[in-house]
Design an enzyme around this catalytic site. Structure first.
Site, PDB file in Angstrom:
ATOM      1  N   PHE A   1       9.246 120.987   0.672  1.00  0.00           N
ATOM      2  CA  PHE A   1       7.984 121.396   0.068  1.00  0.00           C
ATOM      3  C   PHE A   1       7.033 121.783   1.189  1.00  0.00           C
ATOM      4  CE2 PHE A   1       3.816 120.440  -1.873  1.00  0.00           C
ATOM      5  CZ  PHE A   1       3.948 120.968  -3.147  1.00  0.00           C
TER       6      PHE A   1
ATOM      7  N   GLN B   1      -0.560  74.749   8.228  1.00  0.00           N
ATOM      8  CA  GLN B   1      -1.520  75.308   7.280  1.00  0.00           C
ATOM      9  C   GLN B   1      -1.806  76.787   7.541  1.00  0.00           C
ATOM     10  OE1 GLN B   1      -5.029  72.851   7.215  1.00  0.00           O
ATOM     11  NE2 GLN B   1      -3.965  71.105   6.290  1.00  0.00           N
TER      12      GLN B   1
ATOM     13  N   ILE C   1       7.276 118.827   7.610  1.00  0.00           N
ATOM     14  CA  ILE C   1       7.966 119.050   6.345  1.00  0.00           C
ATOM     15  C   ILE C   1       9.234 118.200   6.290  1.00  0.00           C
ATOM     16  CG2 ILE C   1       8.924 120.761   4.795  1.00  0.00           C
ATOM     17  CD1 ILE C   1       5.894 121.076   5.472  1.00  0.00           C
TER      18      ILE C   1
ATOM     19  N   HIS D   1      -4.116 122.948   8.970  1.00  0.00           N
ATOM     20  CA  HIS D   1      -4.667 122.663   7.646  1.00  0.00           C
ATOM     21  C   HIS D   1      -3.810 121.614   6.956  1.00  0.00           C
ATOM     22  CE1 HIS D   1      -7.636 125.886   7.854  1.00  0.00           C
ATOM     23  NE2 HIS D   1      -6.686 126.603   8.428  1.00  0.00           N
TER      24      HIS D   1
ATOM     25  N   SER E   1      11.262 108.738   1.260  1.00  0.00           N
ATOM     26  CA  SER E   1      10.657 110.057   1.445  1.00  0.00           C
ATOM     27  C   SER E   1      11.636 111.173   1.093  1.00  0.00           C
ATOM     28  CB  SER E   1      10.175 110.224   2.890  1.00  0.00           C
ATOM     29  OG  SER E   1       9.078 109.389   3.154  1.00  0.00           O
TER      30      SER E   1
ATOM     31  N   GLU F   1       0.225 112.931   2.231  1.00  0.00           N
ATOM     32  CA  GLU F   1      -0.124 113.062   0.819  1.00  0.00           C
ATOM     33  C   GLU F   1      -1.476 112.431   0.511  1.00  0.00           C
ATOM     34  OE1 GLU F   1       3.070 112.573  -1.957  1.00  0.00           O
ATOM     35  OE2 GLU F   1       4.565 112.991  -0.414  1.00  0.00           O
TER      36      GLU F   1
ATOM     37  N   SER G   1      -5.512 118.138   5.314  1.00  0.00           N
ATOM     38  CA  SER G   1      -6.305 117.638   4.196  1.00  0.00           C
ATOM     39  C   SER G   1      -6.994 118.750   3.420  1.00  0.00           C
ATOM     40  CB  SER G   1      -7.360 116.642   4.711  1.00  0.00           C
ATOM     41  OG  SER G   1      -6.746 115.491   5.249  1.00  0.00           O
TER      42      SER G   1
END
Length: 398
Positions: free
Chosen positions: A143, A293, A177, A150, A105, A377, A152
């Protein structure tokens, strides 16, 4: 064409069962191996302790080392950037996240968000001022898009920038952030009378603070902050001149999501490798549990999803190299690979049993980190709707 005899086949590699390495050229392999070696030396011996303490110590030193590797702004050209191919950048993300999502990240935000925004939308003066030092790891970037109310829906952002003479004055808050409190420059997106614009906010600007967010149970070995802008005054040349509107930040996010497509497979690979080794050595009922198995079925399913995901990442990387990668295809990769990576981690945890929750093994750390990667993101739901719109031609967002 005659088929090779069985004796002519290369040996089966449990960590590369499809022979994906054969798709890589020598330079790709050299870059991957150098990043893997750096992570093995500088991250893996310490990451469990960093994670438990909830910090990433020596972040500035680590960032400079990553700059020396050419990992910062890796696919960008000029200004001290490596100009690597998308696949080489993807391999770097995979190897870094195999160590820890927090380190990947750090690199993603530095290169694919902050540096990419300046490189694509900045003036020549802005590029010369910031990019060489950022590529070298001397300056860390962040960024600022997501806000407390807020995430999405970035179109609803409340952070505003208003004109005051020739200056800009920014007021608002950004949340979650990465790199915020250690950044020398923040790329902050704000609403203006002309639309959404990007601004370069230097650390130390009056009215700008970045308090660190504590008490996280995911991405603990990562710096996460809030950005607070209280009447921050910036000169006219602080604005990114080459973009207006959401196209700017969304194009940056698309570039960063591509790195996540690869990175998630790194976390999955590390968890699969831990489970495979454990299954070979852990004995119950008189023999290794890998001989039962049900355990073999789990390992087979994990290997299938892991290497399908790596092939998908590789395919998207080659499309990006050719200039034909669409945002919907990045959503395809992000949705699939993060979701499958979490599934691989959870299955690996069941193979390790109680040991699976211990920081002595990487599995639970990767699983909890991926819970953040799943959301940031673009949540699962957002990428499903991106693909849904592409498939049907109908917009279900509003």
């Amino acid at each position: 064409m005659s088929q090779p005899k069985p004796s002519e086949y290369t040996a089966f590699d449990p960590m590369d069962p499809l022979g994906v390495d054969d798709l890589l050229d020598p330079e790709d392999l050299a870059i991957r191996d150098s990043v893997r070696a750096w992570a093995a030396d500088r991250v893996l011996p310490y990451i469990a302790d960093w994670y438990e303490r909830g910090e990433l110590p020596q972040i500035r030193e680590l960032t400079r080392e990553l700059g020396a590797l050419g990992a910062l702004g890796m696919p960008l050209t000029g200004y001290g950037c490596a100009g690597a191919t998308p696949v080489q950048y993807g391999l770097t993300c995979l190897e870094l996240e195999a160590a820890d999502s927090g380190v990947r990240s750090l690199v993603s935000v530095q290169g694919s968000l902050a540096m990419y925004a300046i490189h694509r939308f900045g003036s020549e003066e802005q590029k010369l001022r910031w990019l060489p030092d950022m590529a070298a790891g001397e300056v860390i970037g962040c960024f600022g898009l997501t806000e407390p109310d807020h995430g999405s829906d970035p179109a609803g952002m409340r952070t505003r920038a208003r004109r005051d003479g020739s200056d800009w004055v920014l007021t608002g808050r950004k949340m979650w952030i990465t790199n915020g409190s250690v950044a020398g420059v923040a790329v902050v997106w704000a609403r203006t009378d002309d639309g959404i614009r990007g601004f370069l906010v230097p650390a130390g600007a009056p009215g700008f603070t970045a308090p660190e967010i504590r008490h996280k149970w995911s991405l603990r070995a990562s710096v996460t902050s809030e950005l607070v802008l209280d009447e921050v005054r910036l000169p006219a040349d602080a604005v990114l001149p080459e973009v207006t509107g959401l196209r700017g930040p969304l194009s940056c996010l698309n570039h960063a999501r591509y790195g996540i497509v690869w990175g998630a497979m790194g976390a999955a690979r590390a968890s699969f490798a831990a489970a495979l080794e454990y299954a070979r050595t852990r004995e119950q009922f008189g023999r290794p549990i890998g001989g039962f198995q049900l355990t073999q079925a789990k390992l087979a399913d994990m290997a299938v999803e892991l290497h399908k995901g790596i092939l998908l990442a590789h395919h998207l990387g080659r499309r990006m190299e050719a200039g034909g990668l669409r945002p919907e295809q990045v959503s395809f990769g992000k949705l699939n690979n993060v979701r499958e990576a979490i599934g691989i981690c959870r299955t690996a945890r069941t193979i390790l049993g109680a040991n699976g929750i211990s920081l002595e093994y990487p599995v639970m750390r990767h699983a909890t980190n991926l819970e953040s990667v799943l959301t940031y993101e673009g949540t699962v739901e957002m990428h499903q709707l991106v693909l849904g719109k592409a498939l049907t031609g109908l917009d279900a967002f509003r």
